[in-house]
Write a protein that holds these residues in place. Structure first.
Motif, PDB file in Angstrom:
ATOM      1  N   LEU A   1      29.810  30.951  61.164  1.00  0.00           N
ATOM      2  CA  LEU A   1      28.956  31.995  61.721  1.00  0.00           C
ATOM      3  C   LEU A   1      29.198  32.136  63.220  1.00  0.00           C
ATOM      4  O   LEU A   1      29.284  33.250  63.744  1.00  0.00           O
ATOM      5  CB  LEU A   1      27.488  31.678  61.419  1.00  0.00           C
ATOM      6  CG  LEU A   1      26.479  32.775  61.653  1.00  0.00           C
ATOM      7  CD1 LEU A   1      26.791  33.994  60.792  1.00  0.00           C
ATOM      8  CD2 LEU A   1      25.064  32.281  61.358  1.00  0.00           C
ATOM      9  N   ASP A   2      29.268  31.023  63.932  1.00  0.00           N
ATOM     10  CA  ASP A   2      29.686  30.979  65.337  1.00  0.00           C
ATOM     11  C   ASP A   2      30.216  29.576  65.602  1.00  0.00           C
ATOM     12  O   ASP A   2      30.402  28.796  64.659  1.00  0.00           O
ATOM     13  CB  ASP A   2      28.530  31.351  66.295  1.00  0.00           C
ATOM     14  CG  ASP A   2      27.277  30.536  66.045  1.00  0.00           C
ATOM     15  OD1 ASP A   2      27.385  29.303  65.863  1.00  0.00           O
ATOM     16  OD2 ASP A   2      26.182  31.134  66.028  1.00  0.00           O
TER      17      ASP A   2
ATOM     18  N   THR B   1      27.519  26.969  64.404  1.00  0.00           N
ATOM     19  CA  THR B   1      26.796  27.146  63.139  1.00  0.00           C
ATOM     20  C   THR B   1      27.772  27.558  62.041  1.00  0.00           C
ATOM     21  O   THR B   1      28.630  28.427  62.256  1.00  0.00           O
ATOM     22  CB  THR B   1      25.700  28.215  63.268  1.00  0.00           C
ATOM     23  OG1 THR B   1      24.902  27.944  64.426  1.00  0.00           O
ATOM     24  CG2 THR B   1      24.800  28.221  62.044  1.00  0.00           C
TER      25      THR B   1
ATOM     26  N   LEU C   1      28.001  28.337  57.569  1.00  0.00           N
ATOM     27  CA  LEU C   1      27.296  28.579  56.307  1.00  0.00           C
ATOM     28  C   LEU C   1      28.056  27.860  55.197  1.00  0.00           C
ATOM     29  O   LEU C   1      29.289  27.925  55.140  1.00  0.00           O
ATOM     30  CB  LEU C   1      27.217  30.070  56.010  1.00  0.00           C
ATOM     31  CG  LEU C   1      26.503  30.934  57.050  1.00  0.00           C
ATOM     32  CD1 LEU C   1      26.572  32.406  56.638  1.00  0.00           C
ATOM     33  CD2 LEU C   1      25.062  30.498  57.234  1.00  0.00           C
TER      34      LEU C   1
ATOM     35  N   SER D   1      22.504  27.112  56.147  1.00  0.00           N
ATOM     36  CA  SER D   1      22.966  27.213  57.532  1.00  0.00           C
ATOM     37  C   SER D   1      22.943  25.811  58.134  1.00  0.00           C
ATOM     38  O   SER D   1      21.903  25.126  58.121  1.00  0.00           O
ATOM     39  CB  SER D   1      22.058  28.160  58.327  1.00  0.00           C
ATOM     40  OG  SER D   1      22.444  28.195  59.675  1.00  0.00           O
TER      41      SER D   1
ATOM     42  N   GLY E   1      23.924  23.319  61.501  1.00  0.00           N
ATOM     43  CA  GLY E   1      24.264  23.183  62.911  1.00  0.00           C
ATOM     44  C   GLY E   1      25.311  22.095  63.100  1.00  0.00           C
ATOM     45  O   GLY E   1      25.268  21.051  62.452  1.00  0.00           O
TER      46      GLY E   1
ATOM     47  N   CYS F   1      19.703  30.546  53.836  1.00  0.00           N
ATOM     48  CA  CYS F   1      19.828  31.993  54.066  1.00  0.00           C
ATOM     49  C   CYS F   1      19.897  32.800  52.768  1.00  0.00           C
ATOM     50  O   CYS F   1      19.789  34.026  52.809  1.00  0.00           O
ATOM     51  CB  CYS F   1      21.053  32.281  54.918  1.00  0.00           C
ATOM     52  SG  CYS F   1      22.624  31.839  54.170  1.00  0.00           S
TER      53      CYS F   1
ATOM     54  N   GLU G   1      19.108  31.905  60.149  1.00  0.00           N
ATOM     55  CA  GLU G   1      18.815  30.980  61.249  1.00  0.00           C
ATOM     56  C   GLU G   1      20.106  30.335  61.719  1.00  0.00           C
ATOM     57  O   GLU G   1      20.960  29.966  60.921  1.00  0.00           O
ATOM     58  CB  GLU G   1      17.819  29.905  60.791  1.00  0.00           C
ATOM     59  CG  GLU G   1      16.467  30.442  60.369  1.00  0.00           C
ATOM     60  CD  GLU G   1      15.524  29.334  59.960  1.00  0.00           C
ATOM     61  OE1 GLU G   1      15.758  28.193  60.362  1.00  0.00           O
ATOM     62  OE2 GLU G   1      14.568  29.622  59.225  1.00  0.00           O
ATOM     63  N   ARG G   2      20.222  30.208  63.040  1.00  0.00           N
ATOM     64  CA  ARG G   2      21.419  29.600  63.610  1.00  0.00           C
ATOM     65  C   ARG G   2      21.036  28.753  64.815  1.00  0.00           C
ATOM     66  O   ARG G   2      19.907  28.825  65.313  1.00  0.00           O
ATOM     67  CB  ARG G   2      22.434  30.674  64.004  1.00  0.00           C
ATOM     68  CG  ARG G   2      21.982  31.558  65.151  1.00  0.00           C
ATOM     69  CD  ARG G   2      23.095  32.522  65.573  1.00  0.00           C
ATOM     70  NE  ARG G   2      23.302  33.556  64.578  1.00  0.00           N
ATOM     71  CZ  ARG G   2      24.352  34.361  64.575  1.00  0.00           C
ATOM     72  NH1 ARG G   2      25.287  34.216  65.494  1.00  0.00           N
ATOM     73  NH2 ARG G   2      24.480  35.302  63.667  1.00  0.00           N
TER      74      ARG G   2
END
Length: 283
Positions: free
Chosen positions: A101-102, A105, A107, A117, A119, A129, A167-168
Motif C-alpha cells: 500500500l505504501d 503498510t 495488505l 493491513s 504495519g 480492510c 487503515e494504514r
C-alpha cells in the motif's frame, strides 16, 4: 535467458526496476535474487523450512517481506539474503498474496478469506480492510492510480476496496510515537537523577555532621562573648611611659649595685681601705 535455481514451483515475483533485480519466492523454501543483466543468480537464501508463497519489497528497497504457508511473514534485508532477519506470526492460515500500500503498510490476502493491513517496522496488525466470507483469497493487487485494491478468491468473485477506507500506518504518527518514546526515556532518566540525588547523604548528617554542628555551635558561642575594647591612644602612651620609667629605674638600681660592689672590693675587712696596714706605724 532462463534461470533454474529452485527445485519447486515459483509462487511469486517482485521486480525492482532501478536495481534491475528480480526477487523470486518458491515453494522449496528458498528466496532467489536475480540481476536480469547477469546469467547467474545474485543470491539464494537458506531454506526456511516453509513454502514461500508471496513477496513484496518495502521500506525504500531496504526490506523484502515474504508470506509463507504457515501464516508467518518473513523479513529479509536487502543485500543480506542468507537468512531472514525478522519474523511476524499472527495469520491463522497461509499468506497467499501481498500488495504494498505504501512504504510502511502492506495488505495480505489469506486463505481464511480476510484481507488485512499490516504495519512494517514496527510490525503490527493495523486492521481488516475486507473479506471473501470463509473462502480463500488468492490474489490482491493495487490499481495503477493507487485508489483501489482488487481481490479475487474461491467464491468466484472479484471485489474492489477503496483505499480511503483502509487503515494504514502514518509516517508522521510513527515519528510522533518514537518522539514520545524518547521523551518518556528522558523523563525516566531525570527521575533517576533526582532519586539518586535524594539518596546521597547531605553534609551535616550522621556522626560527622553532628561534630560539624557542635563546632558551629561552639564558634557561635565564642563569637557571642564580648571582647575587651582596644585601648585608646592616650592610655597606650601612658602605659608605654610607665614601662619605660620602670625600665630606667631598674637600670639605675643595677648601676648602684655595681658601684657598691666596686667600693667593697677597694675597702678591706670591715670597710677599711686597702693599702698600709693599721699597725704599720706602731713598729
Amino acid at each position: 535467458m532462463k534461470y533454474k535455481e529452485n527445485v519447486d514451483f515459483i509462487s511469486d515475483m517482485e521486480f525492482v526496476e532501478h536495481k534491475k533485480t528480480l526477487v523470486v519466492a518458491s515453494g522449496d523454501g528458498c528466496l532467489s535474487i536475480f540481476d536480469i543483466r547477469k546469467s547467474k543468480p545474485v543470491a539464494v537464501s537458506a531454506n526456511q523450512d516453509d513454502e514461500l508463497l508471496s513477496v513484496a519489497v518495502v521500506r525504500n528497497t531496504t526490506k523484502a517481506v515474504v508470506g509463507t504457508q504457515s501464516g508467518t511473514l518473513l523479513f529479509f534485508s536487502w543485500a543480506d539474503w542468507g537468512d531472514c532477519t525478522d519474523r511476524f506470526p499472527g495469520h491463522p492460515s497461509s499468506i497467499d498474496s501481498i500488495a504494498k500500500l505504501d512504504e510502511t503498510t502492506i495488505l495480505t490476502a489469506s486463505s481464511d478469506g480476510i484481507i488485512r493491513s499490516i504495519g512494517i517496522m514496527p510490525n503490527r496488525l493495523v486492521g481488516v480492510c475486507g473479506e471473501h466470507g470463509e473462502m480463500p483469497v488468492e490474489r490482491i493487487r493495487l490499481s495503477r492510480d493507487g485508489e483501489w485494491v482488487g481481490s479475487c478468491g474461491h467464491d468466484q468473485m472479484v471485489r474492489f476496496w477503496s483505499v480511503d477506507g483502509i487503515e494504514r500506518v502514518d509516517e508522521d504518527e510513527e515519528g510522533d510515537d518514537s518522539e514520545e518514546g524518547d521523551e518518556e526515556e528522558g523523563d525516566e532518566e531525570e527521575d533517576e537523577e533526582v532519586y539518586s540525588d535524594a539518596e546521597e547523604p547531605q553534609e551535616g548528617n550522621g556522626e560527622n555532621g553532628e561534630g560539624e554542628n557542635d563546632s558551629d555551635a561552639d564558634s557561635e558561642d565564642a563569637s557571642s562573648i564580648p571582647k575587651p575594647a582596644a585601648p585608646t591612644a592616650p592610655a597606650a602612651a601612658k602605659r608605654a611611659k610607665a614601662n619605660s620609667s620602670d625600665d630606667s629605674d631598674d637600670s639605675d638600681a643595677e648601676k648602684k649595685k655595681k658601684k657598691k660592689k666596686r667600693k667593697k672590693a677597694k675597702r678591706g675587712i670591715a670597710g677599711a681601705k686597702k693599702g698600709k696596714s693599721f699597725f704599720a706605724g706602731l713598729d
